[in-house]
Design a protein around this motif. Structure first.
Motif, PDB file in Angstrom:
ATOM      1  N   PHE A  39       7.724  15.074  14.407  1.00  9.18           N
ATOM      2  CA  PHE A  39       7.627  13.608  14.375  1.00  9.18           C
ATOM      3  C   PHE A  39       7.217  13.055  15.735  1.00  9.18           C
ATOM      4  O   PHE A  39       6.441  12.110  15.818  1.00  9.18           O
ATOM      5  N   PHE A  40       7.736  13.640  16.787  1.00 10.11           N
ATOM      6  CA  PHE A  40       7.372  13.207  18.132  1.00 10.11           C
ATOM      7  C   PHE A  40       5.893  13.470  18.395  1.00 10.11           C
ATOM      8  O   PHE A  40       5.170  12.601  18.880  1.00 10.11           O
ATOM      9  N   ALA A  41       5.437  14.684  18.085  1.00  9.40           N
ATOM     10  CA  ALA A  41       4.056  15.075  18.373  1.00  9.40           C
ATOM     11  C   ALA A  41       3.052  14.256  17.565  1.00  9.40           C
ATOM     12  O   ALA A  41       1.963  13.955  18.052  1.00  9.40           O
ATOM     13  N   LYS A  42       3.414  13.890  16.335  1.00  4.24           N
ATOM     14  CA  LYS A  42       2.493  13.161  15.463  1.00  4.24           C
ATOM     15  C   LYS A  42       2.450  11.664  15.752  1.00  4.24           C
ATOM     16  O   LYS A  42       1.536  10.977  15.292  1.00  4.24           O
ATOM     17  N   GLU A  43       3.403  11.178  16.483  1.00  5.36           N
ATOM     18  CA  GLU A  43       3.477   9.737  16.760  1.00  5.36           C
ATOM     19  C   GLU A  43       2.283   9.300  17.603  1.00  5.36           C
ATOM     20  O   GLU A  43       1.993   9.887  18.638  1.00  5.36           O
ATOM     21  N   ARG A  44       1.608   8.298  17.114  1.00  8.27           N
ATOM     22  CA  ARG A  44       0.495   7.723  17.882  1.00  8.27           C
ATOM     23  C   ARG A  44       1.054   6.557  18.668  1.00  8.27           C
ATOM     24  O   ARG A  44       1.527   5.580  18.104  1.00  8.27           O
ATOM     25  N   THR A  45       1.002   6.702  19.952  1.00  8.73           N
ATOM     26  CA  THR A  45       1.588   5.688  20.813  1.00  8.73           C
ATOM     27  C   THR A  45       0.823   5.636  22.127  1.00  8.73           C
ATOM     28  O   THR A  45       0.140   6.581  22.501  1.00  8.73           O
ATOM     29  N   PHE A  46       0.988   4.506  22.804  1.00  4.63           N
ATOM     30  CA  PHE A  46       0.393   4.370  24.132  1.00  4.63           C
ATOM     31  C   PHE A  46       1.336   4.925  25.196  1.00  4.63           C
ATOM     32  O   PHE A  46       0.944   5.154  26.322  1.00  4.63           O
ATOM     33  N   ALA A  47       2.585   5.126  24.819  1.00  2.00           N
ATOM     34  CA  ALA A  47       3.556   5.667  25.770  1.00  2.00           C
ATOM     35  C   ALA A  47       3.220   7.142  26.049  1.00  2.00           C
ATOM     36  O   ALA A  47       2.763   7.867  25.181  1.00  2.00           O
ATOM     37  N   SER A  48       3.476   7.576  27.252  1.00  3.02           N
ATOM     38  CA  SER A  48       3.210   8.958  27.628  1.00  3.02           C
ATOM     39  C   SER A  48       4.218   9.889  26.951  1.00  3.02           C
ATOM     40  O   SER A  48       5.410   9.605  26.922  1.00  3.02           O
ATOM     41  N   LYS A  49       3.717  10.983  26.418  1.00  3.32           N
ATOM     42  CA  LYS A  49       4.579  11.981  25.783  1.00  3.32           C
ATOM     43  C   LYS A  49       4.867  13.164  26.706  1.00  3.32           C
ATOM     44  O   LYS A  49       5.645  14.042  26.358  1.00  3.32           O
ATOM     45  N   ARG A  50       4.244  13.170  27.859  1.00  2.00           N
ATOM     46  CA  ARG A  50       4.367  14.325  28.764  1.00  2.00           C
ATOM     47  C   ARG A  50       5.824  14.673  29.068  1.00  2.00           C
ATOM     48  O   ARG A  50       6.233  15.825  28.988  1.00  2.00           O
ATOM     49  N   GLN A  51       6.598  13.680  29.428  1.00  2.00           N
ATOM     50  CA  GLN A  51       8.008  13.909  29.771  1.00  2.00           C
ATOM     51  C   GLN A  51       8.773  14.503  28.579  1.00  2.00           C
ATOM     52  O   GLN A  51       9.577  15.411  28.742  1.00  2.00           O
ATOM     53  N   GLY A  52       8.503  13.994  27.387  1.00  6.04           N
ATOM     54  CA  GLY A  52       9.158  14.513  26.192  1.00  6.04           C
ATOM     55  C   GLY A  52       8.838  15.972  25.950  1.00  6.04           C
ATOM     56  O   GLY A  52       9.717  16.767  25.607  1.00  6.04           O
ATOM     57  N   TYR A  53       7.569  16.336  26.133  1.00  7.12           N
ATOM     58  CA  TYR A  53       7.171  17.734  25.964  1.00  7.12           C
ATOM     59  C   TYR A  53       7.851  18.633  26.998  1.00  7.12           C
ATOM     60  O   TYR A  53       8.296  19.739  26.690  1.00  7.12           O
ATOM     61  N   ILE A  54       7.939  18.163  28.225  1.00  9.66           N
ATOM     62  CA  ILE A  54       8.564  18.958  29.291  1.00  9.66           C
ATOM     63  C   ILE A  54      10.047  19.186  29.000  1.00  9.66           C
ATOM     64  O   ILE A  54      10.530  20.322  29.062  1.00  9.66           O
ATOM     65  N   TYR A  55      10.780  18.113  28.663  1.00  8.95           N
ATOM     66  CA  TYR A  55      12.204  18.276  28.362  1.00  8.95           C
ATOM     67  C   TYR A  55      12.424  19.142  27.127  1.00  8.95           C
ATOM     68  O   TYR A  55      13.357  19.945  27.079  1.00  8.95           O
ATOM     69  N   PHE A  56      11.556  18.985  26.132  1.00  4.27           N
ATOM     70  CA  PHE A  56      11.689  19.787  24.916  1.00  4.27           C
ATOM     71  C   PHE A  56      11.533  21.274  25.245  1.00  4.27           C
ATOM     72  O   PHE A  56      12.346  22.097  24.829  1.00  4.27           O
ATOM     73  N   LEU A  57      10.502  21.605  26.006  1.00  4.17           N
ATOM     74  CA  LEU A  57      10.268  23.004  26.373  1.00  4.17           C
ATOM     75  C   LEU A  57      11.403  23.554  27.228  1.00  4.17           C
ATOM     76  O   LEU A  57      11.901  24.661  26.981  1.00  4.17           O
ATOM     77  N   LEU A  58      11.851  22.785  28.206  1.00  5.33           N
ATOM     78  CA  LEU A  58      12.935  23.249  29.081  1.00  5.33           C
ATOM     79  C   LEU A  58      14.235  23.477  28.314  1.00  5.33           C
ATOM     80  O   LEU A  58      14.918  24.486  28.516  1.00  5.33           O
ATOM     81  N   GLN A  59      14.575  22.548  27.421  1.00  2.00           N
ATOM     82  CA  GLN A  59      15.829  22.730  26.682  1.00  2.00           C
ATOM     83  C   GLN A  59      15.727  23.930  25.744  1.00  2.00           C
ATOM     84  O   GLN A  59      16.706  24.638  25.545  1.00  2.00           O
ATOM     85  N   LEU A  60      14.542  24.191  25.180  1.00  3.47           N
ATOM     86  CA  LEU A  60      14.392  25.389  24.344  1.00  3.47           C
ATOM     87  C   LEU A  60      14.564  26.658  25.168  1.00  3.47           C
ATOM     88  O   LEU A  60      15.213  27.615  24.720  1.00  3.47           O
ATOM     89  N   ILE A  61      14.001  26.677  26.353  1.00  2.00           N
ATOM     90  CA  ILE A  61      14.131  27.846  27.233  1.00  2.00           C
ATOM     91  C   ILE A  61      15.607  28.110  27.548  1.00  2.00           C
ATOM     92  O   ILE A  61      16.087  29.243  27.429  1.00  2.00           O
ATOM     93  N   PHE A  62      16.336  27.066  27.917  1.00  8.07           N
ATOM     94  CA  PHE A  62      17.756  27.249  28.239  1.00  8.07           C
ATOM     95  C   PHE A  62      18.572  27.592  26.993  1.00  8.07           C
ATOM     96  O   PHE A  62      19.521  28.377  27.071  1.00  8.07           O
ATOM     97  N   ASN A  63      18.186  27.043  25.856  1.00  8.78           N
ATOM     98  CA  ASN A  63      18.864  27.384  24.605  1.00  8.78           C
ATOM     99  C   ASN A  63      18.723  28.879  24.326  1.00  8.78           C
ATOM    100  O   ASN A  63      19.710  29.564  24.048  1.00  8.78           O
ATOM    101  N   PHE A  64      17.500  29.387  24.400  1.00  7.93           N
ATOM    102  CA  PHE A  64      17.259  30.801  24.110  1.00  7.93           C
ATOM    103  C   PHE A  64      17.784  31.716  25.209  1.00  7.93           C
ATOM    104  O   PHE A  64      18.117  32.875  24.948  1.00  7.93           O
ATOM    105  N   LEU A  65      17.885  31.227  26.421  1.00  6.52           N
ATOM    106  CA  LEU A  65      18.391  32.012  27.536  1.00  6.52           C
ATOM    107  C   LEU A  65      19.897  32.258  27.421  1.00  6.52           C
ATOM    108  O   LEU A  65      20.400  33.309  27.834  1.00  6.52           O
ATOM    109  N   TRP A  66      20.620  31.317  26.859  1.00  5.13           N
ATOM    110  CA  TRP A  66      22.076  31.413  26.803  1.00  5.13           C
ATOM    111  C   TRP A  66      22.545  32.664  26.057  1.00  5.13           C
ATOM    112  O   TRP A  66      23.451  33.360  26.517  1.00  5.13           O
ATOM    113  N   THR A  67      21.952  32.953  24.910  1.00  6.79           N
ATOM    114  CA  THR A  67      22.431  34.049  24.061  1.00  6.79           C
ATOM    115  C   THR A  67      22.431  35.409  24.759  1.00  6.79           C
ATOM    116  O   THR A  67      23.470  36.083  24.770  1.00  6.79           O
TER     117      THR A  67
END
Length: 130
Positions: A39-67
């Motif tokens: 839903f985030f990726a498909k949203e057409r908006t003038f707002a920058s999505k860069r920050q959202g992509y960065i936080y999403f990737l970082l939280q996934l990395i830490f999520n997978f790192l924990w196990t």
């Protein structure tokens, strides 16, 4: 998936659920995380999505790192540090998604609640097994 002999010997905190709950919970949460991203990726908006992509990737990395840190390397202290960083990253991810897609942010709230509960369990295991 992992050899749980070590985990089974640990003293667990109050409210520690049976192991089978984790599989179901994570299955549902990963679906919600996936849809939040779509839903985030498909949203057409003038707002920058860069920050959202960065936080999403970082939280996934830490999520997978924990196990592996917890279950393979048995490093409870480092796993607490990782999950605390994960908590912060998911909060930041929700905030950045909210600016672009409110539904995406709302879909991540159960994930945040679950990892906060997991943080309680992780810290509890640390303190009970010093």
């Amino acid at each position: 998936m992992f050899n749980t002999i070590w985990y089974d010997t640990l003293t667990k905190p109050f409210l520690n659920p049976p192991g089978w709950i984790f599989s179901y919970a994570w299955g549902i949460l990963y679906l919600m995380i996936f849809f939040a991203f779509v839903f985030f990726a498909k949203e057409r908006t003038f707002a920058s999505k860069r920050q959202g992509y960065i936080y999403f990737l970082l939280q996934l990395i830490f999520n997978f790192l924990w196990t592996p840190v917890f279950f393979i390397f048995h490093n409870i202290v480092l796993s607490v540090l990782i999950i605390l960083i994960l908590d912060i990253l998911v909060i930041m991810n929700i905030k950045s998604f909210y600016k672009v897609s409110k539904i995406s942010a709302y879909l991540l709230i159960p994930y945040l609640l679950w990892i906060l509960f997991a943080t309680y369990l992780n810290i509890g295991i640390l303190l009970l097994n010093l």
